[in-house]
Design a protein around this motif. Sequence first.
Motif, short mmCIF file in Angstrom:
data_model
loop_
_atom_site.label_atom_id
_atom_site.label_comp_id
_atom_site.label_asym_id
_atom_site.label_seq_id
_atom_site.Cartn_x
_atom_site.Cartn_y
_atom_site.Cartn_z
N PRO A 41 47.68 51.70 23.81
CA PRO A 41 48.75 51.21 24.67
C PRO A 41 48.50 51.61 26.12
CG PRO A 41 49.64 52.35 22.74
CD PRO A 41 48.18 52.63 22.77
N ALA A 42 48.92 50.76 27.04
CA ALA A 42 48.72 51.06 28.46
C ALA A 42 49.39 52.37 28.86
CB ALA A 42 49.26 49.90 29.32
N ALA A 43 50.55 52.65 28.28
CA ALA A 43 51.25 53.90 28.62
C ALA A 43 50.44 55.13 28.20
CB ALA A 43 52.62 53.92 27.96
N GLN A 44 49.79 55.04 27.05
CA GLN A 44 48.96 56.17 26.60
C GLN A 44 47.76 56.35 27.51
OE1 GLN A 44 47.43 55.84 22.59
NE2 GLN A 44 46.40 57.84 22.68
N ILE A 45 47.14 55.25 27.91
CA ILE A 45 45.99 55.35 28.83
C ILE A 45 46.44 55.99 30.14
CG2 ILE A 45 44.32 54.04 30.17
CD1 ILE A 45 44.28 52.00 27.88
N TYR A 93 48.52 45.20 31.34
CA TYR A 93 47.79 46.46 31.48
C TYR A 93 47.51 46.77 32.96
CZ TYR A 93 46.90 47.49 26.56
OH TYR A 93 47.06 47.86 25.23
N ALA A 94 47.14 45.76 33.71
CA ALA A 94 46.77 45.97 35.11
C ALA A 94 47.97 46.40 35.95
CB ALA A 94 46.15 44.70 35.69
N GLU A 95 49.12 45.85 35.67
CA GLU A 95 50.31 46.23 36.42
C GLU A 95 50.66 47.69 36.19
OE1 GLU A 95 53.05 43.27 35.12
OE2 GLU A 95 52.59 41.90 36.78
N ARG A 96 50.35 48.20 35.01
CA ARG A 96 50.62 49.61 34.70
C ARG A 96 49.51 50.52 35.22
NH1 ARG A 96 53.94 52.48 31.00
NH2 ARG A 96 53.67 54.68 31.53
N PRO A 99 43.96 49.03 38.17
CA PRO A 99 42.52 49.15 38.43
C PRO A 99 42.16 48.47 39.75
CG PRO A 99 42.90 47.36 36.91
CD PRO A 99 44.24 48.02 37.12
N ASN A 100 40.99 48.80 40.26
CA ASN A 100 40.50 48.12 41.46
C ASN A 100 40.06 46.69 41.15
OD1 ASN A 100 40.52 50.91 42.00
ND2 ASN A 100 38.99 50.69 43.61
N VAL A 101 39.46 46.53 39.97
CA VAL A 101 38.80 45.27 39.63
C VAL A 101 39.07 44.93 38.17
CG1 VAL A 101 36.59 44.02 39.55
CG2 VAL A 101 36.92 45.83 41.24
N ILE A 102 39.28 43.66 37.90
CA ILE A 102 39.29 43.12 36.54
C ILE A 102 38.07 42.22 36.39
CG2 ILE A 102 40.45 41.58 34.92
CD1 ILE A 102 41.87 44.25 35.19
N ASN A 103 37.33 42.41 35.32
CA ASN A 103 36.11 41.63 35.10
C ASN A 103 36.32 40.58 34.01
OD1 ASN A 103 33.23 41.09 35.41
ND2 ASN A 103 33.00 42.03 33.39
N ALA A 132 45.63 34.69 39.48
CA ALA A 132 46.60 35.53 38.77
C ALA A 132 46.51 36.98 39.21
CB ALA A 132 46.37 35.42 37.26
N PHE A 133 45.30 37.52 39.32
CA PHE A 133 45.15 38.93 39.69
C PHE A 133 45.35 39.16 41.18
CE2 PHE A 133 42.46 38.70 35.73
CZ PHE A 133 43.41 39.31 34.92
#
Length: 260
Positions: A41-45, A93-96, A99-103, A132-133
């Motif tokens: 989960p994003a929260a755990q990360i 995930y990105a909103e939480r 990251p700098n970059v999504i691939n 979107a990003f």
Amino acid sequence: MLRFTANLSLLFSELPLPERFQAAKRQGFDAVEIQFPYTLPAAQIQDLLDQQDLKLVLFNVDADTLLQGGEGLAAVPEKRDQFKAAVEQTLVYAERLKPNVINVLPGRCLDLQRLGEYQATLLENLEYAASAFAEIGIKTAFEAVNSHDMPGFIVDSSFGMLDVLAKVDHPNLFMQYDIYHMSRMGEDCGGFLRQHLDKIAHIQFADCPGRGQPGTGATDFATLFDIIAAADYQGWVGAEYRPTVDTASSLDWLKTYAVK
């Protein structure tokens, strides 16, 4: 200046994923990247990052069964809706995690008679992802993967990436440049980096051949890292190799090249 990240999908694989964050910090990394973080989960990360004072720099949009021999998502015409759903998952995930970059992995075409259709779908999907990003202030990248290790990959050269960039022509779309993959294709990585670092949002590396840590192959990392360090490159450099020994023992290069 060189800023290195540990790719937690390949490094410290002797440990469960949640334990790799602490292991990376102990070895001197300030940032990490994950190929596909969606098993946690994003929260755990976020908690694991906070506990170790780490930055998550990059992760990928889901690529379906690409790593198991499938075609992936980003170029398959029949999977447009599935790709958009994967982008939505990544946005959560990105909103939480910010990251700098999504691939985005372009994926394969296993039916060459349909290659043109796949290429057109890839361009459409990259534009969708980049838009979107951009709305949440995160760069979008895509990468070339060598066609020896992954036959049928849609984009397998640095010049293929430049062609895609020109055709999509989106201000939020960049290259992810993988030194191993382009070395495997016989390219002049140093020459390309000198000319095109402004179009690169993230760099990854492994030695070639073998995809091990620096020193296990023939890649001239001293020269390549000097080129990156001397340039106005604002991104990170990701260690995405398969250690030939335990990960901690594979990190002599970090002591040599890391700049604080």
